[in-house]
Design a protein around this motif. Structure first.
Motif, PDB file in Angstrom:
ATOM      1  N   ALA A  79      44.492  37.384  38.718  1.00  0.00           N
ATOM      2  CA  ALA A  79      44.771  37.412  40.152  1.00  0.00           C
ATOM      3  C   ALA A  79      43.559  36.923  40.931  1.00  0.00           C
ATOM      4  CB  ALA A  79      45.132  38.831  40.587  1.00  0.00           C
ATOM      5  N   VAL A  80      43.792  36.646  42.189  1.00  0.00           N
ATOM      6  CA  VAL A  80      42.705  36.409  43.133  1.00  0.00           C
ATOM      7  C   VAL A  80      42.646  37.636  44.033  1.00  0.00           C
ATOM      8  CG1 VAL A  80      41.872  35.012  45.057  1.00  0.00           C
ATOM      9  CG2 VAL A  80      42.981  33.918  43.087  1.00  0.00           C
ATOM     10  N   PHE A  81      41.463  38.237  44.107  1.00  0.00           N
ATOM     11  CA  PHE A  81      41.312  39.433  44.925  1.00  0.00           C
ATOM     12  C   PHE A  81      40.593  39.104  46.236  1.00  0.00           C
ATOM     13  CE2 PHE A  81      41.844  41.403  40.752  1.00  0.00           C
ATOM     14  CZ  PHE A  81      42.799  42.359  41.059  1.00  0.00           C
ATOM     15  N   THR A  82      40.991  39.803  47.264  1.00  0.00           N
ATOM     16  CA  THR A  82      40.306  39.736  48.547  1.00  0.00           C
ATOM     17  C   THR A  82      39.277  40.859  48.598  1.00  0.00           C
ATOM     18  OG1 THR A  82      42.300  38.874  49.617  1.00  0.00           O
ATOM     19  CG2 THR A  82      40.601  39.793  51.043  1.00  0.00           C
ATOM     20  N   HIS A  83      38.029  40.489  48.880  1.00  0.00           N
ATOM     21  CA  HIS A  83      36.965  41.486  48.960  1.00  0.00           C
ATOM     22  C   HIS A  83      36.167  41.295  50.243  1.00  0.00           C
ATOM     23  CE1 HIS A  83      37.154  43.485  45.053  1.00  0.00           C
ATOM     24  NE2 HIS A  83      37.418  42.311  44.511  1.00  0.00           N
ATOM     25  N   ARG A  84      35.648  42.390  50.739  1.00  0.00           N
ATOM     26  CA  ARG A  84      34.732  42.331  51.869  1.00  0.00           C
ATOM     27  C   ARG A  84      33.370  41.846  51.390  1.00  0.00           C
ATOM     28  NH1 ARG A  84      35.853  42.556  57.048  1.00  0.00           N
ATOM     29  NH2 ARG A  84      34.169  44.015  57.551  1.00  0.00           N
ATOM     30  N   GLY A  85      32.636  41.151  52.289  1.00  0.00           N
ATOM     31  CA  GLY A  85      31.319  40.653  51.934  1.00  0.00           C
ATOM     32  C   GLY A  85      30.490  40.367  53.158  1.00  0.00           C
TER      33      GLY A  85
ATOM     34  N   ALA B  21      30.987  45.612  42.045  1.00  0.00           N
ATOM     35  CA  ALA B  21      32.354  45.594  41.516  1.00  0.00           C
ATOM     36  C   ALA B  21      33.091  44.333  41.954  1.00  0.00           C
ATOM     37  CB  ALA B  21      33.111  46.841  41.966  1.00  0.00           C
ATOM     38  N   ALA B  22      32.926  43.926  43.220  1.00  0.00           N
ATOM     39  CA  ALA B  22      33.578  42.705  43.701  1.00  0.00           C
ATOM     40  C   ALA B  22      33.018  41.480  42.994  1.00  0.00           C
ATOM     41  CB  ALA B  22      33.397  42.579  45.214  1.00  0.00           C
ATOM     42  N   PHE B  23      31.725  41.474  42.757  1.00  0.00           N
ATOM     43  CA  PHE B  23      31.107  40.368  42.030  1.00  0.00           C
ATOM     44  C   PHE B  23      31.689  40.246  40.624  1.00  0.00           C
ATOM     45  CE2 PHE B  23      27.801  39.385  38.860  1.00  0.00           C
ATOM     46  CZ  PHE B  23      27.518  38.072  39.204  1.00  0.00           C
ATOM     47  N   GLU B  24      31.859  41.357  39.931  1.00  0.00           N
ATOM     48  CA  GLU B  24      32.435  41.319  38.585  1.00  0.00           C
ATOM     49  C   GLU B  24      33.892  40.864  38.628  1.00  0.00           C
ATOM     50  OE1 GLU B  24      30.865  41.543  35.843  1.00  0.00           O
ATOM     51  OE2 GLU B  24      28.940  42.334  36.507  1.00  0.00           O
ATOM     52  N   ASP B  25      34.608  41.234  39.676  1.00  0.00           N
ATOM     53  CA  ASP B  25      35.972  40.725  39.847  1.00  0.00           C
ATOM     54  C   ASP B  25      35.972  39.208  39.988  1.00  0.00           C
ATOM     55  OD1 ASP B  25      37.931  42.621  39.564  1.00  0.00           O
ATOM     56  OD2 ASP B  25      38.011  43.167  41.679  1.00  0.00           O
TER      57      ASP B  25
ATOM     58  N   GLN C 195      38.015  36.821  37.386  1.00  0.00           N
ATOM     59  CA  GLN C 195      39.187  36.056  37.799  1.00  0.00           C
ATOM     60  C   GLN C 195      38.875  34.586  38.073  1.00  0.00           C
ATOM     61  OE1 GLN C 195      41.758  37.741  37.323  1.00  0.00           O
ATOM     62  NE2 GLN C 195      40.888  39.804  37.323  1.00  0.00           N
ATOM     63  N   GLY C 196      37.618  34.259  38.358  1.00  0.00           N
ATOM     64  CA  GLY C 196      37.246  32.866  38.579  1.00  0.00           C
ATOM     65  C   GLY C 196      37.301  32.422  40.013  1.00  0.00           C
ATOM     66  N   THR C 197      38.103  33.111  40.826  1.00  0.00           N
ATOM     67  CA  THR C 197      38.229  32.789  42.247  1.00  0.00           C
ATOM     68  C   THR C 197      38.223  34.093  43.031  1.00  0.00           C
ATOM     69  OG1 THR C 197      39.584  30.843  41.742  1.00  0.00           O
ATOM     70  CG2 THR C 197      39.621  31.624  44.004  1.00  0.00           C
ATOM     71  N   ILE C 198      37.641  34.068  44.211  1.00  0.00           N
ATOM     72  CA  ILE C 198      37.631  35.251  45.078  1.00  0.00           C
ATOM     73  C   ILE C 198      37.822  34.787  46.514  1.00  0.00           C
ATOM     74  CG2 ILE C 198      35.102  35.202  45.312  1.00  0.00           C
ATOM     75  CD1 ILE C 198      35.163  38.266  45.465  1.00  0.00           C
ATOM     76  N   LEU C 199      38.534  35.591  47.285  1.00  0.00           N
ATOM     77  CA  LEU C 199      38.666  35.376  48.727  1.00  0.00           C
ATOM     78  C   LEU C 199      37.802  36.425  49.413  1.00  0.00           C
ATOM     79  CD1 LEU C 199      39.901  34.069  51.235  1.00  0.00           C
ATOM     80  CD2 LEU C 199      41.894  35.567  50.949  1.00  0.00           C
TER      81      LEU C 199
END
Length: 399
Positions: A177-183, A243-247, A251-255
């Motif tokens: 999946a592609v996960f949406t994370h705050r940053g 944790a978001a970085f490891e996601d 997954q290869g892609t992050i929003l």
């Protein structure tokens, strides 16, 4: 799920040397498949390769596939998304056939008589059929199993799993999946783990591969941050929680949704050349990926600039080295009655597929949180029958 992402640049020169089926050590054990199998012959041997083009093991290619029509159940897909991924994949073959050896590999299907022109003809026919049906607002013929059986050679793919010889009928189906994370654009106490971008490549100049001398743990220790030995050598794109970085790595892609209200996709670009080690915790791995901002979800590509645009619900990650890029696949979920069929295309790959003749990874969607993703993932099967579609040649009137 497992780590899927890997370098697609470092293996190119080696891959040119192993486009055929060269000899390698034969994997112990034999593949168990139902039905009658022709007598074993050396010409049926196929040598798998890894991401660096190195021979891994041999299998009898005739035992992994058999012609078998699709069952008479309507096929699920998302026509608009499927058309977009088919077009992007076909364009990749057109644009990079001379520079990316992956586009010239027949892979193990070559033993079944499948040629690259047939693979391209399959993509072209599906694109034309979908375009016509969507533009005319009529039923999608590619969702009709009778149409598929009439116009395509349907080849059931039987798994070869060296670690599980009892897996003889169904492929393992994982999902990503592609996960949406705050940053944040700058480091904070909460967002303290960076996604970094390498300097852009300069045409006709050798690349500075300083980053291949650094492990993941060295980067996370702050070597690129102020006060670090290599501060300024790379560009921080976003700061995330660990944790978001490891996601993002998984997954290869992050929003990323930044604290200032902006948002952006980031996709893996190049890695440090170290292998992903199965059985080691993701947090302790030495392989490290650098990222690049992108406009869409990206799949396979030899560089970040040319990666295929992919869409959820119609994209599979798989072994592009040995099964092949752009192979159109129907999976059959046999948990209920009637069985459920789903149509998609292999347009992505990753660390679990080098080589891997027993698994596909399904792009499930874009999710704001892991519970939402897990609710969707629980509805997906863990094992499926799989069929590869190859366009039948058009018969002349004299035939």
């Amino acid at each position: 799920m497992g780590f899927r992402w890997m370098s697609t640049t470092g293996f190119l020169s080696g891959l040119l040397l192993v486009l055929g089926c060269q000899a390698a050590t034969v994997l112990p054990g034999t593949l168990k498949t139902p039905g009658k199998v022709p007598p074993f012959a050396p010409r049926s041997l196929y040598t798998t390769i890894d991401e660096f083009g190195q021979p891994q093991f041999q299998v009898d290619g005739r035992k992994l596939f058999r012609d078998r029509p699709l069952p008479p159940h309507r096929i699920s897909t998302v026509p608009i998304k499927l058309l977009q991924v088919l077009r992007s994949t076909r364009q990749y073959f057109q644009d990079f056939s001379e520079t990316d050896p992956i586009t010239q590999r027949e892979g193990i299907l070559g033993i079944q008589g499948v040629t690259l022109p047939q693979v391209l003809d399959t993509l072209d026919f599906m694109i034309a059929t979908l375009t016509e049906d969507i533009s005319r607002k009529r039923p999608i013929r590619l969702q009709d199993p009778a149409f598929i059986n009439q116009h395509f050679r349907v080849i059931q793919w039987l798994p070869h799993n060296p670690r599980n010889p009892n897996q003889t009928e169904e492929l393992r189906l994982t999902n990503y999946a592609v996960f949406t994370h705050r940053g944040s654009h700058t480091p904070t106490q909460t967002y303290n783990t960076a996604l970094y971008a390498l300097p852009p490549r300069v045409s006709n100049q050798p690349e500075d591969r300083f980053y291949q001398q650094l492990t993941k743990q060295q980067v996370l220790a702050g070597i690129f941050e102020p006060g670090g030995a290599l501060h300024g050598r790379v560009q921080p794109l976003a700061y995330l929680t660990r944790a978001a970085f490891e996601d993002a790595l998984m997954q290869g892609t992050i929003l990323v949704e930044f604290t200032d209200g902006s948002r952006a996709f980031f996709n893996v670009d190049r890695n440090n050349g170290l292998p992903f080690v199965k059985g080691v915790s993701p947090y302790e791995q030495q392989r490290y990926w650098y990222f690049r901002q992108v406009a869409a979800i990206k799949g396979y590509g030899s560089t970040i600039e040319n990666k295929i645009n992919i869409e959820p619900e119609v994209t599979f990650a798989g072994d592009v080295w040995n099964i092949g890029l752009g192979r159109v696949v129907v999976i059959e979920d046999r948990r209920g009655k009637p069985p459920q069929l789903r149509l998609g295309v292999i347009a992505d790959t990753g660390g679990a597929f080098a080589p891997n003749l027993y698994q596909l990874d399904f792009l499930a969607g874009i999710f704001r949180d892991r519970p939402t993703y897990q609710a969707v993932a629980r509805q997906l099967p863990n094992y499926v029958r799989a069929y590869i579609l190859i366009k039948k040649p058009v018969k002349s009137r004299n035939q």
